[in-house]
Design an enzyme around this catalytic site. Structure first.
Site, PDB file in Angstrom:
ATOM      1  N   ASP A   1      -8.352  -7.164   5.776  1.00  0.00           N
ATOM      2  CA  ASP A   1      -8.303  -5.943   6.577  1.00  0.00           C
ATOM      3  C   ASP A   1      -8.133  -4.713   5.699  1.00  0.00           C
ATOM      4  OD1 ASP A   1      -8.711  -6.254   9.338  1.00  0.00           O
ATOM      5  OD2 ASP A   1      -6.704  -7.032   9.665  1.00  0.00           O
ATOM      6  N   HIS A   2      -7.072  -4.693   4.922  1.00  0.00           N
ATOM      7  CA  HIS A   2      -6.780  -3.499   4.131  1.00  0.00           C
ATOM      8  C   HIS A   2      -7.868  -3.246   3.094  1.00  0.00           C
ATOM      9  CE1 HIS A   2      -2.688  -2.412   5.531  1.00  0.00           C
ATOM     10  NE2 HIS A   2      -2.603  -3.705   5.830  1.00  0.00           N
TER      11      HIS A   2
END
Length: 465
Positions: free
Chosen positions: A365-366
């Site tokens: 995600d990040h």
């Protein structure tokens, strides 16, 4: 200690090349190393610093293009990166620690292996329970009993058919979806050189993205991290959500910094007209929904770029843009499970039952979020040079493939031990006093902070500043 002597860092070079960046600029990204920031079997720390590194470099490049100067060096602190990649865990709201995973989200024994479920949102929880005929007030024990008697892939398909979220945990080196050939970034120009209206030029500004108008149609972590980063760099980011699909307020408290938030029902004629007016003056549209999910609202990329030739359209999804899984819902934790990452991260010494493990952060995600922001920044620079629009696509699965097959671990030693404290700050907000993580994006002038804390979801007027 820095790793600048080893530049160009291979992972940074790979990501920068995928973004279409000038390789001559790679020497502008030295790193300050730390020890123990994101410990894992897989090269998570290398992925994390590379994604922040290329985003910082793309910001410096755009800033230089707008000011007419040379691209400056940006020194990325790996301690800042490690802290930012778990920003949701450091968040406090009036001292309260948010719950990142609900009780029915996690790993469960199946008859022939393991499955991973995601039930953080009420509608996903309800669909998961309904798929097995369980009542709405059922808890972990009832779910565990229902899953233990069924094969993992049967669970996966049953839950998917019911609109819920569960995947079979793949063995190390295997994957439920084909990873070979998945690109890290897909990008193409549209309409340059054509006799069409050019996008409005960006004037000289103190911040790289100052005055850039971004429509943010993303949720959860990856997309909001990207748009949070663009807001940090000066963009006017307006997040649009459907009134019928609320976001988790704690997630918004973490990723809503620097943005404004409005609610529009794109199926309602008046709200659709408001949205089209916003589109007409936007520079960037970022979406984080499944492929095709927004097409009925006129948000198919080709249709968008036909109506607005100078637009930058950036899209994010979980499983990639083709194949049988492309239309499925997905989250970082599920992609980790389905691609073999969870099995590779299992602690076999401590867990004789083979319980899968997790990465030290929701790194897919990040990392994808910072890559997406970098792609938008590079597209803005490129558009200033050549005109036309741009179309970008990224996926969590593409980032997972890179982590598994495209990054070599870097020998570490001698750096300071990671301490998150220097990267934590507090601010008052409409939701209470927030302890939050400052951005890891490096600039020549030092760390930046957001101009405003997150407001309440949907509380702002749907207009540009």
């Amino acid at each position: 200690m820095t790793s600048s002597d080893a530049l160009p860092d291979p992972a940074t070079a790979h990501a920068w090349t995928a973004l279409g960046g000038d390789p001559a600029l790679l020497g502008k990204v030295p790193y300050r190393a730390v020890s123990g920031g994101l410990p894992a079997r897989l090269p998570v720390a290398e992925l994390a610093r590379a994604t922040v590194g290329v985003c910082s470099l793309a910001a410096a490049e755009l800033g230089a293009r707008r000011s007419g100067g040379a691209v400056p060096a940006v020194r990325v602190d790996e301690g800042a990166v490690a802290t930012a990649f778990v920003s949701e865990r450091h968040l406090r709201i009036d001292g309260r620690k948010p719950t990142n995973f609900a009780p029915l989200s996690g790993f469960w024994r199946a008859a022939d292996g393991w499955v991973r479920t995601h039930a953080n949102y009420p509608h996903h929880r309800a669909r998961l329970l309904s798929a097995f005929g369980l009542s709405g007030d059922s808890g972990p024990d009832e779910l565990a009993a229902a899953l233990a008697a069924r094969p993992a892939r049967a669970i996966q398909e049953t839950v998917y058919a019911g609109g819920g979220l569960a995947v079979a945990v793949a063995e190390p080196g295997e994957s439920e979806i084909p990873l070979a050939g998945l690109p890290l970034v897909e990008s193409r120009r549209t309409g340059e050189g054509a006799s069409r209206p050019r996008a409005r030029p960006l004037p000289e500004a103190a911040q790289p993205a100052r005055g850039v108008r971004v429509l943010d149609l993303t949720r959860v972590i990856a997309g909001p991290v990207a748009t949070r980063t663009l807001a940090l760099l000066g963009a006017d980011v307006l997040r649009i959500d459907s009134p019928g699909l609320p976001e988790d307020p704690d997630a918004h408290a973490d990723t809503g910094f620097g943005k404004r938030s409005a609610a529009l029902d794109l199926g309602a004629p008046e709200d659709r007209r408001t949205f089209e007016a916003l589109l007409a003056d936007a520079d960037v549209v970022v979406t984080g929904y499944r492929p095709g999910a927004l097409d009925r609202f006129g948000l198919d990329p080709d249709a968008l770029l036909e109506r607005h030739p100078g637009l930058i359209v950036a899209q994010l999804c979980a499983w990639g843009w083709s194949g049988p899984w492309a239309g499925r819902r997905g989250f970082d934790s599920l992609v980790q499970a389905a691609t073999g990452i969870a099995a590779m991260e299992a602690d076999v010494d401590a867990d004789v039952d083979g319980h899968p493990g997790v990465l030290p952060a929701q790194a897919l995600d990040h990392g994808t979020g910072y890559l997406l922001a970098a792609g938008v920044l590079r597209a803005l620079t490129d558009r200033e040079e050549a005109g036309g629009g741009r179309y970008l696509r990224l996926s969590l699965a593409g980032t997972a493939s890179w982590l598994l097959h495209g990054i070599a671990p870097v020998p570490r030693g001698g750096g300071p031990v990671h301490d998150p404290a220097p990267w934590l700050a507090e601010t008052a907000s409409d939701q209470g006093v927030l302890r939050y993580v400052r951005s890891p994006i490096a600039t020549p002038d030092g760390p930046l902070d957001w101009a405003r804390p997150p407001g309440r979801l949907g509380a702002d007027a749907p207009r540009w500043l």
